[in-house]
Structures are given as C-alpha cells and as structure tokens.
Design a protein around this motif. Structure first.
Motif, PDB file in Angstrom:
ATOM      1  N   LEU A   1      39.363  51.924  83.977  1.00 35.49           N
ATOM      2  CA  LEU A   1      38.282  50.944  83.954  1.00 35.49           C
ATOM      3  C   LEU A   1      37.336  51.142  82.780  1.00 35.49           C
ATOM      4  N   TYR A   2      37.429  52.292  82.113  1.00 38.16           N
ATOM      5  CA  TYR A   2      36.576  52.581  80.963  1.00 38.16           C
ATOM      6  C   TYR A   2      37.432  53.206  79.872  1.00 38.16           C
ATOM      7  N   ASN A   3      36.880  53.308  78.685  1.00 38.91           N
ATOM      8  CA  ASN A   3      37.632  53.926  77.594  1.00 38.91           C
ATOM      9  C   ASN A   3      37.750  55.429  77.819  1.00 38.91           C
ATOM     10  N   PHE A   4      38.561  56.062  76.998  1.00 38.32           N
ATOM     11  CA  PHE A   4      38.860  57.479  77.213  1.00 38.32           C
ATOM     12  C   PHE A   4      37.621  58.341  77.054  1.00 38.32           C
ATOM     13  N   THR A   5      36.765  58.034  76.108  1.00 37.85           N
ATOM     14  CA  THR A   5      35.577  58.864  75.857  1.00 37.85           C
ATOM     15  C   THR A   5      34.671  58.920  77.083  1.00 37.85           C
TER      16      THR A   5
ATOM     17  N   SER B   1      25.666  53.976  88.042  1.00 35.84           N
ATOM     18  CA  SER B   1      26.358  52.688  88.126  1.00 35.84           C
ATOM     19  C   SER B   1      27.833  52.828  87.776  1.00 35.84           C
ATOM     20  N   ILE B   2      28.236  53.998  87.293  1.00 35.85           N
ATOM     21  CA  ILE B   2      29.652  54.279  87.051  1.00 35.85           C
ATOM     22  C   ILE B   2      30.163  55.109  88.224  1.00 35.85           C
ATOM     23  N   CYS B   3      30.999  54.502  89.045  1.00 34.61           N
ATOM     24  CA  CYS B   3      31.483  55.172  90.257  1.00 34.61           C
ATOM     25  C   CYS B   3      32.995  55.341  90.254  1.00 34.61           C
ATOM     26  N   TYR B   4      33.695  54.327  89.756  1.00 32.37           N
ATOM     27  CA  TYR B   4      35.152  54.362  89.714  1.00 32.37           C
ATOM     28  C   TYR B   4      35.616  54.350  88.255  1.00 32.37           C
TER      29      TYR B   4
ATOM     30  N   HIS C   1      32.977  46.716  87.811  1.00 34.87           N
ATOM     31  CA  HIS C   1      31.962  47.615  87.265  1.00 34.87           C
ATOM     32  C   HIS C   1      30.624  47.523  87.997  1.00 34.87           C
ATOM     33  N   MET C   2      30.536  46.657  88.981  1.00 31.14           N
ATOM     34  CA  MET C   2      29.273  46.495  89.721  1.00 31.14           C
ATOM     35  C   MET C   2      29.281  47.409  90.941  1.00 31.14           C
ATOM     36  N   GLN C   3      29.013  48.678  90.715  1.00 34.76           N
ATOM     37  CA  GLN C   3      29.060  49.667  91.787  1.00 34.76           C
ATOM     38  C   GLN C   3      27.810  50.542  91.743  1.00 34.76           C
ATOM     39  N   LYS C   4      27.516  51.184  92.857  1.00 37.38           N
ATOM     40  CA  LYS C   4      26.419  52.145  92.927  1.00 37.38           C
ATOM     41  C   LYS C   4      26.884  53.366  93.703  1.00 37.38           C
TER      42      LYS C   4
ATOM     43  N   ARG D   1      34.377  61.485  97.649  1.00 37.88           N
ATOM     44  CA  ARG D   1      34.723  60.111  97.254  1.00 37.88           C
ATOM     45  C   ARG D   1      35.801  60.158  96.185  1.00 37.88           C
ATOM     46  N   SER D   2      36.509  59.059  96.041  1.00 37.94           N
ATOM     47  CA  SER D   2      37.589  58.945  95.068  1.00 37.94           C
ATOM     48  C   SER D   2      37.086  58.259  93.804  1.00 37.94           C
ATOM     49  N   LEU D   3      37.782  58.464  92.698  1.00 39.86           N
ATOM     50  CA  LEU D   3      37.469  57.782  91.440  1.00 39.86           C
ATOM     51  C   LEU D   3      38.293  56.509  91.270  1.00 39.86           C
ATOM     52  N   THR D   4      39.132  56.189  92.242  1.00 39.27           N
ATOM     53  CA  THR D   4      40.022  55.030  92.131  1.00 39.27           C
ATOM     54  C   THR D   4      39.589  53.929  93.090  1.00 39.27           C
ATOM     55  N   TRP D   5      39.272  52.766  92.530  1.00 36.65           N
ATOM     56  CA  TRP D   5      38.835  51.614  93.309  1.00 36.65           C
ATOM     57  C   TRP D   5      40.035  50.866  93.880  1.00 36.65           C
ATOM     58  N   VAL D   6      39.939  50.497  95.149  1.00 38.00           N
ATOM     59  CA  VAL D   6      40.950  49.653  95.801  1.00 38.00           C
ATOM     60  C   VAL D   6      40.231  48.630  96.673  1.00 38.00           C
ATOM     61  N   ASP D   7      40.919  47.570  97.005  1.00 32.07           N
ATOM     62  CA  ASP D   7      40.347  46.498  97.817  1.00 32.07           C
ATOM     63  C   ASP D   7      41.094  46.417  99.155  1.00 32.07           C
TER      64      ASP D   7
END
Length: 378
Positions: free
Chosen positions: A206-210, A351-354, A339-342, A308-314
């Motif tokens: 969900l984000y770049n490598f850096t 605001s970066i969760c997954y 990207h809209m997470q808390k 908590r996990s770093l992988t978002w699922v629905d």
C-alpha cells in the motif's frame, strides 16, 4: 727335445670366454630394461594431459579451501542457493542457531524477508517488481508454492531462483502452519534478515518501499494479530485436551498474515511444546492457522506483539473468506479508502496502519498499475 732348452710348454691366451648361460641371462636382462623404458615413455605420453592439469593446481589448494570454510564469511553469507535436501526437522534445527552476543563483528544492514505463500503463479508480480526496484540489499524474497509448480521468472526478476523446497499446504490445517514455519526457517538462514513478512500472491503493497521499511524497522513491536474472541469462532474452538500447556484464557485468534522480528521468528520455528497440542486438537472447524501463532506468542512474548496485522482485508461481505477485488473495484474512491485508517503505532496515534492489502484478483493488475504511482507511491 734338444738339450739346453727349458722343457716347459708355452702358456695359453689369458682372455676368458663367458659361459653361454651367463650370456643368455645378460641378454634377457637388457631386453627387460629396454621394455621397461618403452613402457615408461608410453605411460608418460599417455598421461601428459592429466599430469599437466593436476600440476596446475597449487600445492596449498586444500589448505585454501579449508580456510574458506572456516573464516567468518562462511557463517554470515546467505546460502548461494535456496534449494537444499534438508528435512523440516533438520532445517528447523539449523535455523534455530541464535548468536548470544548482540554486537555483530561485521557491518550488518537489517533486511526485511518477504515470504510469499502461494499455490503457484504470482499474477501481481509486476507491482512487486516496481515496489522493490532500487532497494537492493534491504530485502530478500522467499516463495513457498506447490511442489509441482515450476516458476518461469526471467533472471533479472527479484523472484528468480527464490523458491524454497516446499510441500503441499492445506487451508485450515497444520500443513499450512508448516509451510509458514518453513518460510521462516529458510529466511533465518540469512543472518541479515531481521524482519519477516508473510504475504500471499493476492497481496499488494500500500506504500512505497521506503515508507514500508521505515515503518517496520522502527516499530517497537511485531505485528501479529492476537485477540480473545469469546464467541463460537474464538473460544468456541478451544479443546480442553490442550491443558496444561494451553488454557482457555490464553487462547487467541488472529490473522494468518503477520510480520515478526527475528527473535520471534526463532521462537516460532523452535517450538516443540505447543505444536503437538495444536496439531492434535485444533482441526477443522478449528482452523489452526488462525490460532497457533497468535496463542504461541501471547504465551511466550505478549509484550512484543502489537496485537494487530499489517495486512488489510475486507470481511464485510460475509462468508469464510474475505472479499476479492477485481478490475471493476479499482477506483480512486476505493484506493483512498485503503489509506483512511486510524491506529496506534509505538504508543502514538497513526494514520498509517496497514502496509499491505488483499485479496486482489489477476484481473486487477492493469488498473492497479495505472494508479500505483498516484496512490501507492511506486
């Protein structure tokens, strides 16, 4: 006879003639010497190439080879090939070696080991190639697939030659956890791997490598989902035969997809206390890949996991599996939603969760590639 002369007979010739028998022996000896000389000359010419090759190696070659096996590089360099003939028992034993000194006697740059658990092809590989590009030396890749699958990645791909010796893994059964432990153990053989992320072929970054590297390497915790679910799919799956090793108050449930630091990876692959209990008493409808690792780390290292996990699922669509997203689902609104997470990160609101999301179908690759630079940063 005449008088006045010495009546002696004249002396015969003083030279002696060799007996015939001795002459024959001498002749045979000469013939034998000549034959030996011819044989030696023939053998020298016949073995000339071999003699030249052998003599081209330094006399000290065995000593040099022995030195290469005993210097530090032999112990700190990752295996040149991921293929090996070790059994799981041998692999876990080898991977469980842990240095007791915290300070490394060499320059060590911590890497993230990305472990892909897949049945076969990686349809989203082009996205991952973009994600990894330019960050060589900060990551490593390991792939566990069906044993029958033969990958066909080009030599320049980050996935080329990264398959580990694998076995069939069944969803919800201990063979799935075995596959995950197998990935961890193979990755542990590289001393530079400090962080271990489990993803699937349907995951995307969900984000770049850096950002991803900074988030993981600066976290005070490993990201293993582990919560106490009092309902039928939580404590309802607990089997009292797990006593005394696991009591119901320690029973946890969590996502299969995790990130763990090296010390917790060693805990997981070294466990022989809780593994037999889960293997024997957590079978469908107890899905062991949702309970074994969360419970193990809750017991062994509760303060080291973020729960908590770093992988978002629905899961909003219901059913035993999360939603799968295809071509038509990839919209700007959907990408913003990811990207809209808390959450809480290192004790502070974030605001970066997954860092990863799933499940994405092969058909989603094209639209994802078009929006990746804008919404994913790569």
């Amino acid at each position: 006879m005449e008088e006045g002369k010495d009546p002696t007979v004249s002396k015969p010739n003083q030279s002696k003639v060799l007996p015939p028998r001795l002459i024959q022996l001498l002749f045979l000896f000469l013939v034998l010497c000549f034959s030996i000389c011819l044989f030696v000359i023939y053998m020298i010419r016949k073995t000339e190439v071999t003699t030249t090759l052998v003599s081209s190696f330094p006399v000290l070659q065995p000593c040099v080879q022995e030195q290469q096996k005993t210097n530090l590089d032999h112990w700190i360099k990752p295996p040149s090939s991921l293929l090996h003939a070790m059994s799981d028992e041998e692999l876990f034993w080898r991977a469980s070696f842990v240095p007791q000194l915290k300070n490394y006697p060499f320059v060590r740059i911590p890497k993230i080991a990305f472990m892909l658990l897949t049945k076969g092809p990686l349809p989203l590989a082009p996205l991952w190639e973009r994600f990894f590009k330019g960050h060589e030396g900060l990551y490593s890749v390991y792939i566990h697939s069906l044993p029958s699958y033969e990958a066909n990645f080009p030599p320049e791909s980050v996935f080329y030659g990264r398959q580990i010796p694998s076995q069939v893994a069944q969803w919800g059964r201990m063979s799935m956890c075995d596959a995950e432990r197998r990935l961890l153990a193979n990755a542990l053989l590289d001393l530079s791997n400090e962080y271990f992320v489990l993803v699937s072929e349907s995951c995307i970054p969900l984000y770049n490598f850096t950002i991803t590297y900074h988030y993981i390497t600066n976290s005070k915790h490993s990201f293993m989902g582990a919560f106490d679910d009092p309902g039928p799919v939580g404590r309802g799956r607990y089997n009292h035969n797990m006593l005394p090793q696991v009591n119901i108050s320690q029973w946890r449930k969590g996502s299969q997809w995790f990130e763990v630091h090296r010390n917790l990876a060693s805990v997981i692959i070294s466990d022989t206390t809780y593994y037999p209990k889960f293997e024997a008493f957590c079978r469908p409808a107890c899905y062991v890949d949702e309970h074994y690792f969360p419970t193990l780390l809750t017991i062994q290292a509760p303060d080291l996991i973020a729960n908590r996990s770093l992988t978002w699922v629905d899961w909003s669509r219901g059913g035993p599996h999360p939603a799968t997203f295809g071509r038509s689902d990839i919209t700007e609104e959907f990408m913003k939603k990811l990207h809209m997470q808390k959450c809480v990160y290192n004790g502070e609101p974030s605001s970066i969760c997954y860092l990863f999301a799933r499940k994405f179908s092969p058909g989603s690759l094209e639209p994802l590639s078009l929006v990746a630079h804008k919404f994913l940063g790569y």
